[in-house]
Design an enzyme around this catalytic site. Structure first.
Site, PDB file in Angstrom:
ATOM      1  N   ASP A  17       0.776  -1.393   0.230  1.00 22.72           N
ATOM      2  CA  ASP A  17       0.126  -0.016  -0.120  1.00 22.72           C
ATOM      3  C   ASP A  17       0.907   1.279   0.013  1.00 22.72           C
ATOM      4  OD1 ASP A  17      -2.428   1.400  -0.347  1.00 22.72           O
ATOM      5  OD2 ASP A  17      -2.878   0.973   2.100  1.00 22.72           O
ATOM      6  N   ASN A  19       1.372   3.144  -2.955  1.00 25.79           N
ATOM      7  CA  ASN A  19       2.014   3.379  -4.218  1.00 25.79           C
ATOM      8  C   ASN A  19       1.709   4.835  -4.730  1.00 25.79           C
ATOM      9  OD1 ASN A  19       2.995   1.054  -4.608  1.00 25.79           O
ATOM     10  ND2 ASN A  19       1.696   0.460  -6.024  1.00 25.79           N
ATOM     11  N   GLY A  20       0.162   5.103  -4.425  1.00 24.50           N
ATOM     12  CA  GLY A  20      -0.333   6.671  -4.967  1.00 24.50           C
ATOM     13  C   GLY A  20       0.509   7.592  -4.024  1.00 24.50           C
ATOM     14  N   HIS A  34       2.699   2.986  -9.124  1.00 23.44           N
ATOM     15  CA  HIS A  34       2.296   1.481  -9.434  1.00 23.44           C
ATOM     16  C   HIS A  34       3.547   0.698 -10.054  1.00 23.44           C
ATOM     17  CE1 HIS A  34      -1.332   2.017  -7.814  1.00 23.44           C
ATOM     18  NE2 HIS A  34      -2.118   2.669  -8.661  1.00 23.44           N
ATOM     19  N   TRP A  66     -11.835  -2.057  -8.337  1.00 29.26           N
ATOM     20  CA  TRP A  66     -12.413  -1.567  -9.657  1.00 29.26           C
ATOM     21  C   TRP A  66     -13.153  -0.337  -9.450  1.00 29.26           C
ATOM     22  CZ3 TRP A  66     -11.168  -4.891 -13.485  1.00 29.26           C
ATOM     23  CH2 TRP A  66     -11.019  -6.077 -13.471  1.00 29.26           C
ATOM     24  N   LEU A 128      10.206 -21.115  -3.684  1.00 27.87           N
ATOM     25  CA  LEU A 128       9.201 -20.182  -3.161  1.00 27.87           C
ATOM     26  C   LEU A 128       7.806 -20.629  -3.878  1.00 27.87           C
ATOM     27  CD1 LEU A 128       8.473 -17.594  -1.273  1.00 27.87           C
ATOM     28  CD2 LEU A 128       9.007 -16.401  -3.561  1.00 27.87           C
ATOM     29  N   ARG A 185       1.785  -4.838   6.375  1.00 28.43           N
ATOM     30  CA  ARG A 185       1.097  -3.695   5.508  1.00 28.43           C
ATOM     31  C   ARG A 185       1.829  -2.389   5.592  1.00 28.43           C
ATOM     32  NH1 ARG A 185      -5.234  -2.364   4.425  1.00 28.43           N
ATOM     33  NH2 ARG A 185      -4.859  -0.674   3.036  1.00 28.43           N
ATOM     34  N   ARG A 191      -5.361  -1.690   8.714  1.00 29.45           N
ATOM     35  CA  ARG A 191      -6.817  -2.527   8.563  1.00 29.45           C
ATOM     36  C   ARG A 191      -6.527  -3.802   7.484  1.00 29.45           C
ATOM     37  NH1 ARG A 191      -7.517   2.401   6.492  1.00 29.45           N
ATOM     38  NH2 ARG A 191      -7.117   2.617   4.198  1.00 29.45           N
TER      39      ARG A 191
HETATM   40  C1  IPE Z   1      -5.547  -2.768  -0.339  1.00 27.28           C
HETATM   41  O1  IPE Z   1      -5.068  -1.571  -0.606  1.00 27.28           O
HETATM   42  C2  IPE Z   1      -5.847  -3.641  -1.813  1.00 27.28           C
HETATM   43  C3  IPE Z   1      -4.377  -3.952  -2.391  1.00 27.28           C
HETATM   44  C4  IPE Z   1      -3.224  -3.719  -1.757  1.00 27.28           C
HETATM   45  C5  IPE Z   1      -4.361  -4.410  -3.625  1.00 27.28           C
HETATM   46  P1  IPE Z   1      -6.304  -0.212  -0.914  1.00 27.28           P
HETATM   47  O2  IPE Z   1      -5.458   0.985  -0.841  1.00 27.28           O
HETATM   48  O3  IPE Z   1      -7.199  -0.531  -1.997  1.00 27.28           O
HETATM   49  O4  IPE Z   1      -7.117  -0.561   0.540  1.00 27.28           O
HETATM   50  P2  IPE Z   1      -7.937   0.678   1.278  1.00 27.28           P
HETATM   51  O5  IPE Z   1      -9.086   1.099   0.371  1.00 27.28           O
HETATM   52  O6  IPE Z   1      -6.876   1.513   1.561  1.00 27.28           O
HETATM   53  O7  IPE Z   1      -8.733  -0.039   2.399  1.00 27.28           O
HETATM   54  C1  IPE Z   2      -1.378   0.027  -3.427  1.00 30.18           C
HETATM   55  O1  IPE Z   2      -1.216   1.441  -3.447  1.00 30.18           O
HETATM   56  C2  IPE Z   2      -1.693  -0.671  -4.691  1.00 30.18           C
HETATM   57  C3  IPE Z   2      -2.986  -1.104  -5.057  1.00 30.18           C
HETATM   58  C4  IPE Z   2      -4.030  -1.104  -4.189  1.00 30.18           C
HETATM   59  C5  IPE Z   2      -3.344  -1.297  -6.513  1.00 30.18           C
HETATM   60  P1  IPE Z   2      -2.513   2.529  -3.464  1.00 30.18           P
HETATM   61  O2  IPE Z   2      -2.762   2.673  -5.011  1.00 30.18           O
HETATM   62  O3  IPE Z   2      -3.633   2.114  -2.846  1.00 30.18           O
HETATM   63  O4  IPE Z   2      -1.695   3.847  -3.053  1.00 30.18           O
HETATM   64  P2  IPE Z   2      -2.457   4.805  -1.852  1.00 30.18           P
HETATM   65  O5  IPE Z   2      -3.006   4.170  -0.824  1.00 30.18           O
HETATM   66  O6  IPE Z   2      -3.529   5.631  -2.821  1.00 30.18           O
HETATM   67  O7  IPE Z   2      -1.225   5.437  -1.586  1.00 30.18           O
HETATM   68 MG    MG Z   3      -3.959   2.245  -0.915  1.00 31.54          MG
END
Ligand code: IPE
Ligand code: IPE
Ligand code: MG
Length: 240
Positions: A17, A19-20, A34, A66, A128, A185, A191
């Site tokens: 989690d 990346n954004g 990503h 999605w 693995l 995480r 969560r």
């Molecule tokens: C969880 O991350 C799903 C994946 C890592 C693929 P999200 O960023 O989508 O989860 P929430 O929305 O913060 O719970």
């Molecule tokens: C996790 O990073 C990648 C996926 C859920 C696909 P996020 O895209 O959720 O990044 P944030 O949480 O917005 O920083």
């Molecule tokens: Mg996220």
């Protein structure tokens, strides 16, 4: 604790989690986060294999993802297409067995074929086991499993008195895979986001503020060290 003395968990599950936020902090488009995140997944597979982890499960795309913008979702699908090809090469070179959990039927045909091919061509590898959770959601997994259970009940293959925890688990996508010992995480969120709810009944949790693209071997070892300092308990009984 020296790294050589570490007790390595058999199964590590990761919710990648941040990346954004990683991209945003650098003034880059989300997509670049990503792209970097995929590179981190590749490195983590190698690090996990070298450390002697037997199962690594990574949450790549959830059933809820999605709902993101069409642009982001299609960018993720293209990355997936690109990395599937690389992963097949890496898995063959490093004796990695690839498995996928989640409902793959919702993906485009070429992606479904790619996933099937990854599983088929690596199924005899003995190193693995790398499990990618794509279009995965724990609730969805349980509902799909229960539908098959009901069909088996109707056909007489399953009787109510035969249903127990083991049998239930055999209907999940993770059938045959031991439960995770350690969950990591990244990005400071605490969560489960619908990840392996049944399977993580007794998993130890490790949270780090680091964004996924910055995750590396050192961070993985840190998580394992923390895990080593914990006394694992099941129902009040300490486990070795
Ligand atoms: C969880 O991350 C799903 C994946 C890592 C693929 P999200 O960023 O989508 O989860 P929430 O929305 O913060 O719970
Ligand atoms: C996790 O990073 C990648 C996926 C859920 C696909 P996020 O895209 O959720 O990044 P944030 O949480 O917005 O920083
Ligand atoms: Mg996220």
């Amino acid at each position: 604790m020296g790294e050589e003395n570490l007790r390595i968990p058999q199964h590590v599950a990761i919710i990648l989690d941040g990346n954004g936020r990683w991209a945003k902090a650098k003034g880059l488009p989300r997509h670049m986060g990503h792209v970097e995140g995929c590179k981190t997944v590749e490195r983590t597979v190698e690090d996990a294999a070298r450390l002697g982890i037997r199962y690594l499960t990574v949450y790549g795309f959830s059933t809820e993802n999605w709902k993101r913008s069409e642009e982001e979702v299609s960018g993720l699908m293209d990355l997936f297409r690109y990395y599937m090809v690389r992963l097949l090469k890496i898995a063959k070179a490093q004796n990695v067995r690839v498995k996928s959990i989640g409902d793959r039927t919702r993906f485009a045909k070429d992606i479904i074929e790619g996933i099937n091919r990854l599983e088929e061509e690596t199924k005899d590898n003995t190193g693995l086991t790398f499990i990618i959770a794509v279009n995965y959601g724990s609730r969805d997994e349980m509902i799909r499993g229960m539908k098959r259970m009901l069909q088996d009940a109707q056909s007489g293959a399953l009787a109510a008195e035969d249903l127990n925890e083991e049998r239930f688990a055999s209907y999940l996508d993770t059938a045959g895979i031991p439960d995770p010992d350690l969950l990591i995480r990244t990005s400071g969120e605490m969560r489960l986001s619908n990840y392996l709810l049944w399977q993580m009944a007794y998993t130890e949790f490790y949270f780090t503020d680091i964004y996924w693209p910055d995750f590396n071997r050192e961070e993985l070892v840190k998580a394992i060290e923390k895990y080593n300092k914990r006394e694992r308990r099941f129902g009040g009984v300490t486990c070795s």
